[in-house]
Motif scaffolding. Sequence first.
Motif, PDB file in Angstrom:
ATOM      1  N   PRO A  71     -19.066  22.009  13.520  1.00  0.00           N
ATOM      2  CA  PRO A  71     -17.861  21.167  13.499  1.00  0.00           C
ATOM      3  C   PRO A  71     -17.373  20.877  14.907  1.00  0.00           C
ATOM      4  O   PRO A  71     -17.595  21.661  15.833  1.00  0.00           O
ATOM      5  CB  PRO A  71     -16.852  22.020  12.713  1.00  0.00           C
ATOM      6  N   THR A  72     -16.714  19.738  15.062  1.00  0.00           N
ATOM      7  CA  THR A  72     -16.177  19.374  16.378  1.00  0.00           C
ATOM      8  C   THR A  72     -14.863  20.093  16.675  1.00  0.00           C
ATOM      9  O   THR A  72     -14.531  20.324  17.833  1.00  0.00           O
ATOM     10  CB  THR A  72     -15.946  17.848  16.461  1.00  0.00           C
ATOM     11  N   GLU A  73     -14.114  20.440  15.616  1.00  0.00           N
ATOM     12  CA  GLU A  73     -12.849  21.167  15.778  1.00  0.00           C
ATOM     13  C   GLU A  73     -12.644  22.093  14.587  1.00  0.00           C
ATOM     14  O   GLU A  73     -13.204  21.883  13.512  1.00  0.00           O
ATOM     15  CB  GLU A  73     -11.647  20.208  15.859  1.00  0.00           C
ATOM     16  N   THR A  74     -11.792  23.099  14.783  1.00  0.00           N
ATOM     17  CA  THR A  74     -11.475  24.048  13.718  1.00  0.00           C
ATOM     18  C   THR A  74      -9.983  24.362  13.741  1.00  0.00           C
ATOM     19  O   THR A  74      -9.385  24.492  14.812  1.00  0.00           O
ATOM     20  CB  THR A  74     -12.263  25.366  13.889  1.00  0.00           C
ATOM     21  N   LEU A  75      -9.392  24.442  12.551  1.00  0.00           N
ATOM     22  CA  LEU A  75      -7.999  24.885  12.422  1.00  0.00           C
ATOM     23  C   LEU A  75      -7.954  26.018  11.395  1.00  0.00           C
ATOM     24  O   LEU A  75      -8.472  25.883  10.284  1.00  0.00           O
ATOM     25  CB  LEU A  75      -7.091  23.735  11.968  1.00  0.00           C
ATOM     26  N   ILE A  76      -7.332  27.128  11.778  1.00  0.00           N
ATOM     27  CA  ILE A  76      -7.123  28.252  10.873  1.00  0.00           C
ATOM     28  C   ILE A  76      -5.782  28.055  10.164  1.00  0.00           C
ATOM     29  O   ILE A  76      -4.756  27.830  10.824  1.00  0.00           O
ATOM     30  CB  ILE A  76      -7.126  29.600  11.629  1.00  0.00           C
ATOM     31  N   LEU A  77      -5.782  28.134   8.843  1.00  0.00           N
ATOM     32  CA  LEU A  77      -4.540  27.950   8.072  1.00  0.00           C
ATOM     33  C   LEU A  77      -3.744  29.250   8.071  1.00  0.00           C
ATOM     34  O   LEU A  77      -3.832  30.072   7.155  1.00  0.00           O
ATOM     35  CB  LEU A  77      -4.869  27.504   6.644  1.00  0.00           C
ATOM     36  N   ASP A  78      -2.963  29.419   9.128  1.00  0.00           N
ATOM     37  CA  ASP A  78      -2.212  30.656   9.327  1.00  0.00           C
ATOM     38  C   ASP A  78      -0.777  30.316   9.712  1.00  0.00           C
ATOM     39  O   ASP A  78      -0.534  29.826  10.811  1.00  0.00           O
ATOM     40  CB  ASP A  78      -2.876  31.496  10.422  1.00  0.00           C
ATOM     41  N   ILE A  79       0.162  30.574   8.812  1.00  0.00           N
ATOM     42  CA  ILE A  79       1.565  30.298   9.133  1.00  0.00           C
ATOM     43  C   ILE A  79       2.243  31.513   9.763  1.00  0.00           C
ATOM     44  O   ILE A  79       3.376  31.426  10.225  1.00  0.00           O
ATOM     45  CB  ILE A  79       2.361  29.838   7.882  1.00  0.00           C
ATOM     46  N   THR A  80       1.547  32.659   9.792  1.00  0.00           N
ATOM     47  CA  THR A  80       2.105  33.847  10.445  1.00  0.00           C
ATOM     48  C   THR A  80       1.800  33.863  11.938  1.00  0.00           C
ATOM     49  O   THR A  80       2.321  34.697  12.679  1.00  0.00           O
ATOM     50  CB  THR A  80       1.543  35.128   9.810  1.00  0.00           C
ATOM     51  N   LYS A  81       0.901  32.956  12.378  1.00  0.00           N
ATOM     52  CA  LYS A  81       0.499  32.820  13.784  1.00  0.00           C
ATOM     53  C   LYS A  81      -0.147  34.089  14.334  1.00  0.00           C
ATOM     54  O   LYS A  81       0.034  34.465  15.491  1.00  0.00           O
ATOM     55  CB  LYS A  81       1.703  32.408  14.651  1.00  0.00           C
ATOM     56  N   LYS A  82      -0.936  34.762  13.455  1.00  0.00           N
ATOM     57  CA  LYS A  82      -1.675  35.955  13.877  1.00  0.00           C
ATOM     58  C   LYS A  82      -3.150  35.655  14.111  1.00  0.00           C
ATOM     59  O   LYS A  82      -3.929  36.538  14.453  1.00  0.00           O
ATOM     60  CB  LYS A  82      -1.530  37.052  12.831  1.00  0.00           C
ATOM     61  N   GLY A  83      -3.563  34.397  13.873  1.00  0.00           N
ATOM     62  CA  GLY A  83      -4.932  34.004  14.138  1.00  0.00           C
ATOM     63  C   GLY A  83      -5.915  34.286  13.030  1.00  0.00           C
ATOM     64  O   GLY A  83      -7.120  34.090  13.199  1.00  0.00           O
ATOM     65  N   LYS A  84      -5.433  34.740  11.864  1.00  0.00           N
ATOM     66  CA  LYS A  84      -6.305  34.997  10.720  1.00  0.00           C
ATOM     67  C   LYS A  84      -5.883  34.113   9.554  1.00  0.00           C
ATOM     68  O   LYS A  84      -4.696  33.870   9.363  1.00  0.00           O
ATOM     69  CB  LYS A  84      -6.237  36.466  10.316  1.00  0.00           C
ATOM     70  N   PRO A  85      -6.846  33.626   8.745  1.00  0.00           N
ATOM     71  CA  PRO A  85      -6.489  32.763   7.610  1.00  0.00           C
ATOM     72  C   PRO A  85      -5.579  33.490   6.621  1.00  0.00           C
ATOM     73  O   PRO A  85      -5.889  34.595   6.175  1.00  0.00           O
ATOM     74  CB  PRO A  85      -7.839  32.441   6.971  1.00  0.00           C
ATOM     75  N   THR A  86      -4.450  32.884   6.309  1.00  0.00           N
ATOM     76  CA  THR A  86      -3.532  33.464   5.318  1.00  0.00           C
ATOM     77  C   THR A  86      -3.370  32.558   4.097  1.00  0.00           C
ATOM     78  O   THR A  86      -2.832  32.986   3.090  1.00  0.00           O
ATOM     79  CB  THR A  86      -2.140  33.703   5.938  1.00  0.00           C
ATOM     80  N   LEU A  87      -3.846  31.296   4.204  1.00  0.00           N
ATOM     81  CA  LEU A  87      -3.746  30.338   3.103  1.00  0.00           C
ATOM     82  C   LEU A  87      -5.106  29.681   2.881  1.00  0.00           C
ATOM     83  O   LEU A  87      -5.862  29.473   3.831  1.00  0.00           O
ATOM     84  CB  LEU A  87      -2.692  29.259   3.412  1.00  0.00           C
ATOM     85  N   GLY A  88      -5.407  29.354   1.630  1.00  0.00           N
ATOM     86  CA  GLY A  88      -6.669  28.686   1.313  1.00  0.00           C
ATOM     87  C   GLY A  88      -6.442  27.224   0.991  1.00  0.00           C
ATOM     88  O   GLY A  88      -5.554  26.881   0.216  1.00  0.00           O
ATOM     89  N   GLY A  89      -7.245  26.341   1.588  1.00  0.00           N
ATOM     90  CA  GLY A  89      -7.077  24.902   1.386  1.00  0.00           C
ATOM     91  C   GLY A  89      -7.726  24.416   0.099  1.00  0.00           C
ATOM     92  O   GLY A  89      -8.823  24.847  -0.259  1.00  0.00           O
ATOM     93  N   ILE A  90      -7.032  23.530  -0.605  1.00  0.00           N
ATOM     94  CA  ILE A  90      -7.533  22.937  -1.853  1.00  0.00           C
ATOM     95  C   ILE A  90      -7.570  21.411  -1.756  1.00  0.00           C
ATOM     96  O   ILE A  90      -8.488  20.762  -2.248  1.00  0.00           O
ATOM     97  CB  ILE A  90      -6.638  23.358  -3.053  1.00  0.00           C
ATOM     98  N   SER A  91      -6.551  20.823  -1.118  1.00  0.00           N
ATOM     99  CA  SER A  91      -6.441  19.364  -1.051  1.00  0.00           C
ATOM    100  C   SER A  91      -6.053  18.938   0.366  1.00  0.00           C
ATOM    101  O   SER A  91      -5.493  19.727   1.134  1.00  0.00           O
ATOM    102  CB  SER A  91      -5.400  18.858  -2.065  1.00  0.00           C
ATOM    103  N   LEU A  92      -6.344  17.678   0.695  1.00  0.00           N
ATOM    104  CA  LEU A  92      -6.028  17.109   2.006  1.00  0.00           C
ATOM    105  C   LEU A  92      -5.353  15.759   1.840  1.00  0.00           C
ATOM    106  O   LEU A  92      -5.541  15.079   0.827  1.00  0.00           O
ATOM    107  CB  LEU A  92      -7.296  16.912   2.836  1.00  0.00           C
TER     108      LEU A  92
END
Length: 444
Positions: free
Chosen positions: A176-197
Amino acid sequence: KQWYQRRVPITAGIVEDGCAEPPSAKTINVFRDPNDNKRSAVNISWYPDNAQKLAVAYSVLEFQRSPPGMCMDSYIWDVESPNKPDMVLKPISPLVCIEYNPKDPHCLVGGQYNGQLAFWDTRKGSQPIEVSAISNSHSDPLYKCIFLTSKTGTECFTTSTDGQVLWWDIRKMAEPTETLILDITKKGKPTLGGISLEYESTMPTKFMVGTEQGIVLSCNRKAKSPSERIVANFSGHYGPVYALQRNPFFPKNFLTVGDWTARIWSEDLRESSIMWTKFHKSYLTDGCWSPVRPAVFFTSRMDGCLDVWDYMFKQNDPTLSLQVCDEALNCLRIQDSGSLMACGSHSGNVTLLELSQSLSQQQRNEKASVTQIFERETKREKILESRYREMKLKERAKSQQEERAPEDDEENADELVAEAEKNFWFTVEQEKIGIEKKEKAAEQ
């Protein structure tokens, strides 16, 4: 607080020639999975240039429910030929989503159950031209892919329940050209799973992600740092957000579908949606706006019903409910002209519906009326939100006073004890002095 308890008496069901036409839809064709072991139709994409073809992704999404030797093919159908697919797509893992390239109708991408992204050129056969490297792909099923507005027309982005959003260039899919981790706690680990965009071409740096935790994330791709990419989040659903789409005429307002409700939001309000449907008895599975009528949106249900909501006409119930089949509807997709709707079912049947003129042609003064509705409901929700904050502040002040009261009582008790002790010792001293005086007087 009730939504849609009013009827708006404006041009309901009036077409251009001035005659009233009740909303309706009729079945044109049904496309059936040609395999003996039926799979679910899980995603649909219309051919970009016209309504002649549609691509359908077939898969079994129930965990460990895939029968042995299950076919992994997906199909492109000609809308006038329901007996045989126009083309077979052969991925290396069942497709969970599929999307045509809007700039090149020969190209399409598919998100696979194993997390890889595959790219097809229909002029070059059924096998994918390229597949993303599994080590650099999603580690969960790839649930959604959307093409971006770019000069090359080859960029897209994807999401998965592994908690990542990945950007790709289909000309070079090794990584991939870029990556975003879905983390609203800002700890750098995924905390949410994506289903729709959701992606709106008029706002190329912004995008939205619907998660399996019921939270919608509003993001900015060009933020200064990765932690600032997630700008805001909207919480309102009790389960996965299966559908997420901005209103084509009012991009500030967006639709979400999850649990038993569909909700309409304003970007200006993060605490609550501005409108929502009643809670249905059956779970909702998908939804979308009409591309031609700003007041109309569609939802599909687990009981096989397709609901058409037209809040120019009726606001507390669907304007039209169609029993499309006797099993779950998994997905729906409306064609750009606004007159054709495709619905995919649990056993792999895709039903093609033609919507009536009243649902596929914009009504007189509709945009102005919808503007008023959105503005009114947004204003109402802002007032309720400010009132709610006032109540919370009062409750907090009251609780703080109640916390202080016991402390004051403790301080008063300590003071009383000290005063009593002082008086006691003063009395003792006075008694001693009195006894000493009597003893001296007796000696004399």
